[in-house]
Design an enzyme around this catalytic site. Sequence first.
Site, PDB file in Angstrom:
ATOM      1  N   THR A  12      -3.671  -0.785   2.043  1.00  0.00           N
ATOM      2  CA  THR A  12      -3.079  -1.364   3.251  1.00  0.00           C
ATOM      3  C   THR A  12      -1.628  -0.941   3.408  1.00  0.00           C
ATOM      4  OG1 THR A  12      -4.507  -3.293   3.238  1.00  0.00           O
ATOM      5  CG2 THR A  12      -2.372  -3.564   4.291  1.00  0.00           C
ATOM      6  N   SER A  54      -8.717   1.181  -1.160  1.00  0.00           N
ATOM      7  CA  SER A  54      -9.144   1.005  -2.561  1.00  0.00           C
ATOM      8  C   SER A  54     -10.584   0.530  -2.667  1.00  0.00           C
ATOM      9  CB  SER A  54      -8.198   0.080  -3.313  1.00  0.00           C
ATOM     10  OG  SER A  54      -8.445  -1.278  -3.029  1.00  0.00           O
ATOM     11  N   THR A  85      -4.996  -3.471  -2.440  1.00  0.00           N
ATOM     12  CA  THR A  85      -5.077  -4.691  -3.247  1.00  0.00           C
ATOM     13  C   THR A  85      -6.510  -5.046  -3.643  1.00  0.00           C
ATOM     14  OG1 THR A  85      -5.212  -6.088  -1.279  1.00  0.00           O
ATOM     15  CG2 THR A  85      -3.014  -5.686  -2.179  1.00  0.00           C
ATOM     16  N   ASP A  86      -7.488  -4.567  -2.849  1.00  0.00           N
ATOM     17  CA  ASP A  86      -8.851  -5.075  -3.060  1.00  0.00           C
ATOM     18  C   ASP A  86      -9.408  -4.757  -4.442  1.00  0.00           C
ATOM     19  OD1 ASP A  86      -8.768  -6.136  -0.558  1.00  0.00           O
ATOM     20  OD2 ASP A  86      -9.901  -4.534   0.401  1.00  0.00           O
TER      21      ASP A  86
HETATM   22  N1  ASP Z   1      -8.639  -2.715   1.971  1.00  0.00           N
HETATM   23  C1  ASP Z   1      -7.300  -2.563   1.452  1.00  0.00           C
HETATM   24  C2  ASP Z   1      -7.385  -1.781   0.150  1.00  0.00           C
HETATM   25  O1  ASP Z   1      -7.735  -2.341  -0.844  1.00  0.00           O
HETATM   26  C3  ASP Z   1      -6.674  -3.884   1.255  1.00  0.00           C
HETATM   27  C4  ASP Z   1      -5.252  -3.854   0.747  1.00  0.00           C
HETATM   28  O2  ASP Z   1      -4.715  -2.869   0.310  1.00  0.00           O
HETATM   29  O3  ASP Z   1      -4.617  -4.947   0.807  1.00  0.00           O
HETATM   30  O4  ASP Z   1      -7.113  -0.623   0.124  1.00  0.00           O
END
Ligand code: ASP
Length: 334
Positions: A12, A54, A85-86
Site C-alpha cells: 500500500t 504483498s 502489510t498483509d
Molecule cells: N494489500 C496491501 C499489501 O499487503 C496492504 C498493505 O500494504 O497495507 O500489499
Amino acid sequence: MKRVLMIATGGTIASTEDGSGLAPTMTGPELARQVPLLDTLCELDFVQPMNIDSTNMRPRDWLEIARSVRDAYDDYDGFVILHGTDTMAYTAAALSYLVRASEKPIVLTGSQQPMANPFTDAKLNIYHSVLYACDDQSRDVNVVFGGKAICGTRAHKQRTMSFNAFTSMNYPSVAYIRGGRIVRPAGAPLAEKNGGAPRFYDTLNERVIVLKLTPELRPSIFDLLRRDYDAVILETFGIGGIPDHDGSYQEAIFDWVDSGRTLVVTTQVPEEGLDLGVYEVGHAYAQKDGILKGDDMSTEALVAKTMWALGQTRDPAEVARLFYEPINNDRVPR
Ligand code: ASP
C-alpha cells in the site's frame, strides 16, 4: 554517517489508484523523497527486487529479499524493507530464519494508507524505521510500525485499517518510538555485538499448509493433503483440543506422521499458546513422536519456521531439532 539500504518491494505504501483499485507503482527513491529529515539520519541507497501487493508475496520472494540483504550485507549498517502489510508478518518471520543472528538491524515497514494520501502513516513509519535501523542497539529482524518495534517472529496483523495494525503475539514489543526517540523497556539485556557475521540460508520447502479445525471438519482431509503437502500446521481448539468422538482424527494424524510427514500442533486462540497435556482431548498427541508443538509461537512464525526447517532436512529428528531451537525470540521454552 551510517549507511542504510532500503529494499522496496511494494505494498500500500507504494500504491496509487488508477481506477481499478490500489496497486504499487512508486519506487523506493520516490517514497524516500517524500519523508522529511531522512538525510539527517544516514546515507540511503535503494534496491527494488519487486514491486508487488504483498498478497502476491511467495516464499521465492522471501528468498530474493534475503539475497538482497546478503549481497549488500558488508556495505551497510542496516536494512529497511518496504513491504505490504498483509503478509509482512510472514516475511518478517521468514527473514528471521533465513538471516540468523544478524547484528545489523533488518527492519520491515509499510503503511495502512498510501504515501499519496495526505493523511498517510507512511512518512512516520519510514522515518521511525530508518531511525531504528541506525540505532546502535538495534539488531536482528523487526517490524517497525505504528510507533513500536516488534520481533520479526512475533508480529501479527491485527487490524485492517487502524494505524496500529500490528500486535506482538505472546511477547512484549521490543521498543517504542516516541517523539523521535527509541525507548527500550527494561528487560533482558541486549546481546553484545562482536562483529560476527549472520548465517544465511537459501532453501525453503513451501509444501506447508495451515489447517484450522472447525466443528465437523472431516479427518479425511489429511488424505487429500498428501499429494501437495509435506507438513500440516494444525490449529486446534483452545489450549489443544482435537475431536475424539470415534478415533478417526487420531488415526488420520498418526498415519500422517508415521508416513514421514510433519505435523505441527498449535492453537487457533490468538494468545497464550498451547498445552496438549491439559485435556483428555489432546493428551494422545502430547507424547506421540513426530508431532511438533507450537507452544507460544505465532502461526506466521510456525509457517516460516516449518518451511525453513524442511528446506534444510527431511530427517524427522533433525527437523525437530531445528524446530525447537529458539530463534529471534520466536518461542519461550516452557
Ligand atoms: N494489500 C496491501 C499489501 O499487503 C496492504 C498493505 O500494504 O497495507 O500489499
